[in-house]
Design a protein around this motif. Structure first.
Motif, PDB file in Angstrom:
ATOM      1  N   CYS A 219       4.723   3.756   6.900  1.00 50.48           N
ATOM      2  CA  CYS A 219       3.879   4.176   8.009  1.00 50.48           C
ATOM      3  C   CYS A 219       4.705   4.145   9.293  1.00 50.48           C
TER       4      CYS A 219
ATOM      5  N   CYS B 182       2.553  -0.871  12.698  1.00 46.32           N
ATOM      6  CA  CYS B 182       2.163  -0.976  11.283  1.00 46.32           C
ATOM      7  C   CYS B 182       3.370  -1.132  10.369  1.00 46.32           C
TER       8      CYS B 182
ATOM      9  N   CYS C 250      -2.288   6.340   6.054  1.00 50.68           N
ATOM     10  CA  CYS C 250      -1.914   4.942   5.816  1.00 50.68           C
ATOM     11  C   CYS C 250      -3.155   4.139   5.423  1.00 50.68           C
TER      12      CYS C 250
ATOM     13  N   ALA D 227      -3.376   0.942   5.515  1.00 50.64           N
ATOM     14  CA  ALA D 227      -3.522  -0.240   6.359  1.00 50.64           C
ATOM     15  C   ALA D 227      -4.120   0.114   7.719  1.00 50.64           C
ATOM     16  N   CYS D 228      -3.622   1.177   8.361  1.00 52.81           N
ATOM     17  CA  CYS D 228      -4.056   1.434   9.731  1.00 52.81           C
ATOM     18  C   CYS D 228      -4.721   2.793   9.918  1.00 52.81           C
TER      19      CYS D 228
ATOM     20  N   ASN E 242      -3.358   5.638  10.099  1.00 54.96           N
ATOM     21  CA  ASN E 242      -2.470   6.621  10.726  1.00 54.96           C
ATOM     22  C   ASN E 242      -2.174   7.766   9.734  1.00 54.96           C
TER      23      ASN E 242
HETATM   24 ZN   LIG Z   1      -0.101   2.219   9.001  1.00 58.12          ZN
END
Ligand SMILES: [Zn+2]
Ligand SMILES: C[S@@+](CC[C@H](N)C(=O)[O-])C[C@H]1O[C@@H](n2cnc3c(N)ncnc32)[C@H](O)[C@@H]1O
Length: 1024
Positions: A232, A237, A304, A306-307, A309
């Motif tokens: 990412c 991140c 992504c 996790a975030c 993005n």
């Molecule tokens: Zn991310």
């Protein structure tokens, strides 16, 4: 030689059971086990059903022909009556020539069924018929573009001799095995393969098992599911972004499994900044589709976990490029993964558990991969006996080669399509096989290994489908697109893609194939433009050549070739016979359109392809005897390219005498089909032209044409042949009128070319084919809008405007030939496996689909133009034209056009109130209102200098009969019964056109369409 005199027509020149043969051809696609096509993949194989039927029809004379040898008639009658199941009725039927013809065609249609293809009764009958026609010397069938060998195999089946050649060494290896080895050695070949195969399996297992360790509880892995992974790029991140098209593992109802991502916050470090978040997975049992999240990547845009993005396609590509495709794990010196591919899940079998088990990755899984990576380095250091590197280092074809997009992701050599562990496995198995290079099973072993390779590349995917979760092979499509997540099969297991699995499949195919032929065929690696056969030796040339840029055979086949070179080291077939320096399959002489390649100074463009084909047609002409016959298969996605290919055939000395479209799409799909000619191939039947054919007079040709076309249309439509199929079936007989002369000239001595400028008015500029389209189109219109007589006369569809003619022609072309079969079902098999599941490359994803029926622009234009329909002037009103496709606007899309933004309701209200006083003139169409009309999109204006019928011009500016029918359908749809009745009354009072068109449309709209429903309901409300 043949007993049939040249003047006697063959069955294929008078009739052919296209509906039945299409049905069997489509059904054959779903046959998996033991079918000869499962021996080795080849692209665009012809269905055996179509080859068998066409061969029979090419070989047998028409018993109703006055030149038919009487002894054939007598023998054929006896043979058919001796065929099991012959009825009493048949006895009477075959008494006449016409009846015997019908009975022979019936047999040919029945025999196209795969279920009876190896039935001894059918084999005996078919071979006896061929013998009755050709005498004791078996006729020779030649196929110079033999590919996977469907045509020559069927020739052997019905007792002919077969000569098959192809330029491509991989094709030749398949052909040798199929046509020479299997018939020659019979089931003995399978026994030998079983024996040698078992030894090889054991040896491979010893060499490889350590790379695919069992679990502590005794479970054995059968596949590893991987995701290519990038980082990412969001500032805070930096998490791994596994690229996944789906989180599903198994869609089996009783055992649904999927992956769920878990995001763990990175550990805080003493320095203050934190490690990136870590993505982990767990396997869970989803209750429904909704529980499983969508993929992380679509059309090369990645998200992504996790975030959230999103990375643009360029970034995804550049990160994967830096990883050379990203199929390998990146380890640090201690063997810990630091990047590269992520192992998502391991698929296992356990003897005490049912079905496939799934678990997430463990350290041991990565350790085995690390070990493989070290092994590959060792392997790469030891060149093979022929000096080659054991791992294919030949370059992938240049960027821009059709269907190849993996190069943009950093894969540059063929070896890059395999993970380190796959390289270890494939090189080890190849080394073991190489010791068998002189054994009679060398080729079958290499073929089995190719099956392993097709399922052991990083482009193979996991198929979670309910029927069977398994590794899907690379060439589920005729291309090599990127796959974000991929499945790594376990070659030493027993599951899909394993050596054991492929050996067993090869053995089965050999066993079931060994009963087909009594004698072996002859195979040669050769360029079709340089036939090595002596002149006038073939009875039939039947071939299915490449088609422009449709399939890059040689590039695709290099996938296998690079491994075959290393498996069958020194095998005489595995080379380019025309260029000893070429490390790959022959490219220069391949008949294909591919502008990225040059032949000398010249790019391989359209003209190159057409010239090569013309040379090949000329070579075929040479090997055909005077009384011989040929058949060439063309794809007909569009009619473009036809002119050039047909004219190449004519120049090479052929007369085209018939043309038969055979479709290979199941009827279940046909019903839903939205465009004509989905998967149809046209079989063009041709004969060598008389040496003294002379020059034809245009006047005679054009005079004979309408009758010739009309006759065929009448007969074929009576047999249920419809739409585009009917058009293509008429091209052959129409071509005969023209191609029987060495050339055709007008009264001034100007040559009338085959194709020309369809807009021109003079024959020598316009070309012959434009007339064919015109007559076919006119006959079609007459049939649907006119008198019902499919005779092409000048009085087509009198009284109906241009838009009605366009719509009718469009719908008529779309009609499908009825395959009158009760057992439709979902036998097509694998139908749910859509393209967007097997790959999701940029520009490849599912496009937003617009409603409406579609046809290829080229086809519509060819019909419309000669009939005075100006396609572009109806754009937005009746059709949309986009990217070579014409879409007929659904009636619902026309509401605003017809009623304006006031909507149907207001108009209906008006009609109702006016109707109370008088039923006439109540309906104001938007087209009829001068103040709104000019703003209308696509409003037609007469083009300068064009000849436009007055009524057409008027029609384009005001409401047409079609507009009125559509308006009525919309009132029906809006439920305005009172207004509809009033409106219908006024239309019926106006004249007969309204009902005539509405009834015609009712017959033409696809059965299950909304339009069909509306027009029928509306007609019920019409006054009688
Ligand atoms: Zn991310
Ligand atoms: C449509 S495929 C044949 C498929 C075959 N009928 C089957 O059912 O498997 C066309 C074949 O032409 C071959 N080919 C292309 N150029 C050639 C050439 N110049 N000479 C001979 N064969 C060629 C290709 O390798 C390919 O196998």
């Amino acid at each position: 030689m043949s007993r049939i005199p040249k003047q006697c027509k063959r069955l294929a020149e008078v009739d052919f059971p296209i509906a039945v043969v299409s049905k069997h051809s489509a059904k054959e696609k779903s046959i998996r086990h033991g079918h000869p096509s499962t021996l080795h993949l080849w692209w665009a194989r012809r269905p055996l059903a179509a080859c068998r039927a066409m061969l029979m029809a090419l070989l047998l004379p028409d018993p109703a022909d006055p030149h038919c040898p009487p002894e054939f008639i007598v023998e054929a009658r006896e043979i058919l009556l001796a065929h099991p199941g012959a009825s009493e009725r048949l006895k009477n039927e075959v008494a006449s020539g016409e009846g015997l013809r019908k009975a022979l065609l019936k047999f040919i249609g029945d025999f196209a069924n795969w279920d009876v293809a190896s039935n001894p009764d059918y084999l005996r009958t078919s071979r006896a018929l061929v013998k009755a026609a050709h005498g004791d010397d078996a006729p020779l069938v030649v196929d110079p573009f033999a590919g996977g060998g469907s045509i020559p195999l069927e020739a052997l089946r019905i007792g002919c001799d077969a000569f098959a050649s192809d330029l491509n060494p991989v094709a030749c290896l398949i052909l040798k095995t199929l046509l020479e080895d299997i018939p020659r050695h019979g089931p003995g070949l399978a026994d030998e393969l079983r024996k040698v195969g078992a030894e090889i399996k054991a040896e491979a297992e010893r060499a490889l098992k350590a790379f695919y360790p069992d679990d502590a509880d005794g479970s054995t892995p059968i596949a590893y599911l991987w995701a290519r992974t990038i980082r990412c790029e969001a500032p805070d991140c930096g998490a791994d972004m596994p690229l996944m098209r789906s989180f599903w593992l198994s869609k089996k109802l009783v055992r649904r499994r999927a992956l769920r991502p878990i995001v763990r916050k990175g550990d805080s470090r003493t320095g203050g900044s934190s490690d990136p978040p870590v993505i982990e997975f767990e396997v869970f049992t989803p209750k429904s589709e909704k529980d499983v999240r969508g993929g992380t990547v679509a059309r090369a845009k990645a998200t992504c976990l996790a975030c959230g993005n999103v990375l643009a396609p360029e970034r995804v590509r550049s990160q994967l490029y830096a990883q050379r495709g990203g199929a390998d794990v990146v380890f640090n010196s201690k063997g810990h993964r630091t990047g590269g591919a992520t192992l998502l899940a391991v698929v296992l079998l356990h003897e005490n558990k049912t079905g496939r088990q799934y678990r997430v990755a463990e350290d041991g899984d990565y350790r085995a991969v690390w070990k493989a990576q070290k092994k590959v380095v060792e392997i790469a250091e030891e060149p093979l006996a022929n000096g080659l590197s054991p791992i294919p280092n030949e370059p992938l074809p240049p960027v821009g080669t059709l269907g190849f997009r993996v190069q943009r992701y950093g894969m540059v050599e063929w070896g890059d399509l395999f993970t380190a562990r796959q390289k270890v496995a494939l090189t080890r198995i190849a080394a073991v096989l190489n010791r068998q290079v002189n054994s009679p099973v060398a080729a079958p072993l290499a073929i089995a290994l190719d099956g392993v390779i097709d399922r052991n590349a990083s482009l193979a995917t996991w198929r979670p489908q309910a029927d069977q979760e398994k590794v899907e092979h690379v060439f589920a499509r005729q291309a090599l697109p990127i796959t974000w997540d991929f499945a790594e099969a376990v070659p030493v297991s027993e599951a899909t893609g394993s050596l054991s699995d492929r050996l067993e499949a090869t053995i089965q195919t050999i066993e079931s194939g060994s009963g087909i032929a009594n004698n072996a065929g002859q195979v040669q690696q050769a360029d079709a433009t340089l036939s090595t056969l002596p002149d006038a030796t073939a009875s039939v040339v039947f071939t299915d050549p490449p088609y422009y840029d449709a399939i890059p055979y040689s590039d695709l086949s290099d996938f296998f070739f690079v491994w075959l070179k290393r498996t069958l080291v020194g095998h005489p077939l595995l080379r380019d016979p025309y260029d000893a320096t070429n490390p790959l399959t022959p490219k220069t002489r391949e008949a294909v359109q591919d502008e990225t390649r040059m032949v000398g100074e010249r790019p391989k463009d359209r003209a190159f392809f057409e010239d090569t084909m013309a040379l090949a047609f000329a070579a075929s002409h040479r090997v055909i005897g005077e009384a011989g016959i040929a058949c060439v298969v063309f794809a007909h996605k569009t009619t473009e390219g036809w002119e050039a290919l047909l004219s190449g055939m004519i120049r090479a000395g052929w007369v085209i005498t018939a043309s038969w479209p055979i479709s290979t799409e199941m009827k279940t799909r046909l019903r839903a089909r939205e465009s004509a000619a989905l998967d149809t191939s046209v079989h063009l039947v041709c004969r060598p032209r008389d040496k003294d054919a002379g020059i034809g007079e245009w006047g005679d040709v054009v005079r004979d044409l309408p009758a010739r076309i009309g006759e065929w249309m009448e007969r074929l439509s009576a047999e249920g042949v419809r739409g585009a199929d009917l058009v293509f079936a008429c091209i052959g007989p129409a071509m005969e009128v023209y191609s029987r002369y060495s050339k055709v000239e007008d009264a001034e001595g100007r040559e009338i070319p085959l194709g020309g400028d369809p807009e021109a008015s003079r024959p020598h500029e316009r070309g012959f084919l434009a007339y064919v389209w015109e007559f076919v189109g006119r006959a079609a219109l007459n049939q649907v809008l006119g008198t019902g007589q499919p005779r092409p006369t000048e009085t087509a569809a009198a009284g109906l405007e241009e838009d009605a003619r366009l719509t009718a022609l469009f719908l008529w072309t779309l009609q499908a030939t009825a395959t009158d079969d009760a057992e439709e079902g979902d036998a097509a098999g694998g139908a749910d496996h859509t393209d967007d599941e097997s790959s999701d490359d940029e520009g490849d994803g599912p496009k937003k689909k617009k409603k409406g029926l579609t046809l290829v622009y080229d086809v519509v234009r060819r019909f419309a133009q000669p009939l005075g329909i100006h396609l572009s002037e109806w754009e937005h009103r009746i059709v949309e034209i986009e990217k070579g496709v014409v879409r007929l606007l659904p009636v619902s899309d026309r509401a605003e056009q017809l009623f304006g933004d006031k909507g149907a309701d207001v108009v209906a209200g008006n009609i109702e109130s006016v109707a109370k006083t008088s039923a006439q003139g109540a309906f104001d169409f938007i087209f009829d209102q001068p103040e709104t009309a000019p703003t209308l999109k696509g409003r037609a204006k007469p083009r300068k200098g064009t000849l436009v019928r007055d009524e057409d011009l008027a029609a384009r500016q005001s409401a047409t009969t079609l507009d009125r029918v559509h308006a009525a359908m919309l009132l029906q749809s809006a439920g305005r019964a009172t207004a509809l009745r009033a409106f219908l009354q006024s239309e019926v009072d106006r004249g007969p056109e309204f009902l005539r068109l509405a009834n015609a449309l009712s017959a033409l709209y696809p059965k299950e369409s909304e339009e069909k429903r509306l027009v029928d309901a509306m007609l019920l409300a019409a006054p009688r």
